[in-house]
Write a protein that holds these residues in place. Structure first.
Motif, PDB file in Angstrom:
ATOM      1  N   TRP A 102       0.826  -1.210   0.000  1.00 52.52           N
ATOM      2  CA  TRP A 102       0.000   0.000   0.000  1.00 52.52           C
ATOM      3  C   TRP A 102       0.863   1.264   0.000  1.00 52.52           C
ATOM      4  O   TRP A 102       0.486   2.275  -0.600  1.00 52.52           O
ATOM      5  N   SER A 103       1.996   1.225   0.669  1.00 53.25           N
ATOM      6  CA  SER A 103       2.892   2.388   0.657  1.00 53.25           C
ATOM      7  C   SER A 103       3.371   2.673  -0.759  1.00 53.25           C
ATOM      8  O   SER A 103       3.346   3.831  -1.216  1.00 53.25           O
ATOM      9  N   LEU A 104       3.798   1.646  -1.468  1.00 56.42           N
ATOM     10  CA  LEU A 104       4.260   1.828  -2.840  1.00 56.42           C
ATOM     11  C   LEU A 104       3.118   2.268  -3.748  1.00 56.42           C
ATOM     12  O   LEU A 104       3.308   3.100  -4.645  1.00 56.42           O
ATOM     13  N   PHE A 105       1.928   1.727  -3.503  1.00 58.35           N
ATOM     14  CA  PHE A 105       0.763   2.140  -4.295  1.00 58.35           C
ATOM     15  C   PHE A 105       0.508   3.636  -4.149  1.00 58.35           C
ATOM     16  O   PHE A 105       0.338   4.357  -5.147  1.00 58.35           O
ATOM     17  N   TYR A 106       0.493   4.121  -2.910  1.00 60.87           N
ATOM     18  CA  TYR A 106       0.199   5.547  -2.691  1.00 60.87           C
ATOM     19  C   TYR A 106       1.340   6.445  -3.178  1.00 60.87           C
ATOM     20  O   TYR A 106       1.089   7.552  -3.676  1.00 60.87           O
ATOM     21  N   LEU A 107       2.568   5.983  -3.044  1.00 58.70           N
ATOM     22  CA  LEU A 107       3.683   6.787  -3.537  1.00 58.70           C
ATOM     23  C   LEU A 107       3.634   6.922  -5.059  1.00 58.70           C
ATOM     24  O   LEU A 107       3.854   8.011  -5.608  1.00 58.70           O
ATOM     25  N   LEU A 108       3.316   5.829  -5.724  1.00 59.78           N
ATOM     26  CA  LEU A 108       3.187   5.881  -7.181  1.00 59.78           C
ATOM     27  C   LEU A 108       1.987   6.712  -7.600  1.00 59.78           C
ATOM     28  O   LEU A 108       2.076   7.570  -8.491  1.00 59.78           O
ATOM     29  N   HIS A 109       0.861   6.472  -6.944  1.00 63.22           N
ATOM     30  CA  HIS A 109      -0.364   7.195  -7.285  1.00 63.22           C
ATOM     31  C   HIS A 109      -0.218   8.696  -7.058  1.00 63.22           C
ATOM     32  O   HIS A 109      -0.520   9.511  -7.937  1.00 63.22           O
ATOM     33  N   VAL A 117       4.803  14.881  -8.522  1.00 64.26           N
ATOM     34  CA  VAL A 117       5.991  15.038  -7.681  1.00 64.26           C
ATOM     35  C   VAL A 117       6.982  13.902  -7.907  1.00 64.26           C
ATOM     36  O   VAL A 117       8.089  13.929  -7.351  1.00 64.26           O
ATOM     37  N   GLY A 118       6.583  12.912  -8.693  1.00 63.03           N
ATOM     38  CA  GLY A 118       7.474  11.804  -8.993  1.00 63.03           C
ATOM     39  C   GLY A 118       7.624  10.832  -7.848  1.00 63.03           C
ATOM     40  O   GLY A 118       6.981  10.958  -6.793  1.00 63.03           O
TER      41      GLY A 118
END
Length: 388
Positions: free
Chosen positions: A104-111, A118-119
């Motif tokens: 979920w952390s990677l999902f939100y960072l990508l999203h 902001v990349g």
């Protein structure tokens, strides 16, 4: 929020299922969503302070009560009289919490990187975000839970030796520590006065995201009551009225604190909710009272039976709903902004219902899809196919 699993490494007869744990999980998820919807509503400078109290103050038990039921679930099926298999325990719990946390952390960072242009963070910044649980505002809960798991031998030691006197002493220490962390002027001046390049600053600024000390009492209390379940059940049955009065009195105390900050001390609504929170003395007692109250009413169920299937679904899907609801808040808020709608009181109530509905719908659909594609459930909520 998370799925409960047995932590006992030695085979033994499982105890009866406790519906109260599942139902509290669902109620708490609803409270967390209320807090985050309230954060949207409070941006309206004409927001109704009483509705803010409902969203942001009455729901303040929501996060700490998760630690209570998490500990209760862990200790309920744990035989504290036999050696604890720490390695097996961590393996199981990391599969149910650490894997979904990273996914979920990677999902939100990508999203968010795409949405806000902001990349994706560089590797060093990524590690910092993951350590503190800053990929999205609800994920810090899982970070604290992981730290609780890492220190499980300590909690077993404390629960084994806990008694009424030691619990009261722990409560006193908890109140003092939380008050110092939240309200000590000298400490907070020191933290905010640190230069931005200081390595120490983020560790102190984000202390609520990983310092388990803020919630040790409620966690140990959950474990203690689970180990002494028979005595706890007898206590609930004998003192239902007193537990109910304790709950409403503690809520009245927390609300009185909130209104005093507004009308006597001249705080803004935002300042008031950031002061009358779960780590204030009133908030700590409200959490304890809510834990006892909801466990009591869901155990003895003096309410219409037709509510049980609803409570079951809320609890069953609370983990996914908790993790996904900021996604829906983001797009619902953007839709309101695009339509030129102001977050009035009626709109905010409708907003809450929409977010809860969308989060639950997504949770149910993904859970069903995950039965055909097990990797989906494994990665998002840490649920694995039962071994045949």
């Amino acid at each position: 929020m998370q799925e409960q699993a047995s932590t006992q490494p030695v085979p033994h007869k499982r105890k009866p299922r406790l519906a109260a744990i599942e139902y509290i999980r669902g109620i708490s998820m609803m409270g967390v969503i209320a807090i985050h919807v309230g954060s949207q509503y409070i941006m309206n400078t004409s927001a109704n302070v009483h509705l803010i109290a409902l969203f942001e103050v009455a729901s303040r038990f929501s996060v700490p009560i998760f630690f209570f039921i998490s500990a209760f679930g862990l200790f309920y099926n744990l035989d504290t009289t036999v050696p604890f298999d720490y390695r097996s325990f961590l393996k199981r719990r990391f599969k149910t919490v650490l894997v979904p946390y990273l996914v979920w952390s990677l999902f939100y960072l990508l999203h968010d990187g795409i949405l806000y242009k902001v990349g994706f963070p560089d590797p060093l910044h990524l590690l910092t975000i993951l350590f503190f649980g800053n990929a999205k505002y609800q994920l810090y809960f899982l970070v604290i839970l992981i730290w609780f798991y890492l220190a499980m031998p300590i909690w077993i030691y404390m629960v084994r030796r806990a008694g009424k006197v030691s619990l009261l002493l722990l409560l006193a220490v908890q109140i003092a520590f939380d008050y110092w962390s939240s309200f000590s002027v000298s400490f907070n001046v020191f933290v905010y006065g640190l230069p931005d390049h200081s390595v120490l600053k983020p560790f102190l600024m984000y202390r609520l995201n990983y310092w388990v000390f803020h919630y040790v009492f409620i966690f140990v209390l959950g474990g203690y009551l689970a180990v002494h379940i028979k005595e706890f059940q007898a206590f609930m049955q004998k003192h239902r009225t007193g537990i109910t009065l304790f709950f409403w009195a503690s809520l009245a105390w927390l609300l009185a604190f909130y209104y005093k900050l507004l009308y006597v001390d001249g705080y803004t609504a935002l300042e008031a909710i950031n002061t009358a929170h779960q780590l204030s003395p009133a908030g700590i007692f409200y959490t304890i009272a809510a834990s006892l109250f909801f466990f009591t009413i869901f155990t003895y169920q003096r309410y219409p039976a037709w509510l049980n299937p609803i409570l079951h679904q809320l609890g069953r899907h609370s983990y996914f709903a908790y993790l996904v609801h900021p996604f829906f808040i983001t797009y619902a808020a953007l839709a309101l902004q695009h339509a030129g709608r102001i977050m009035t009181a009626p709109v905010s109530l409708a907003f809450y219902c929409v977010i809860l509905g969308l989060s639950m719908t997504a949770a149910i659909l993904c859970r069903r899809l995950g039965e055909k594609l097990p990797l989906l459930n494994e990665w998002t909520i840490g649920v694995y196919p039962k071994k045949k």
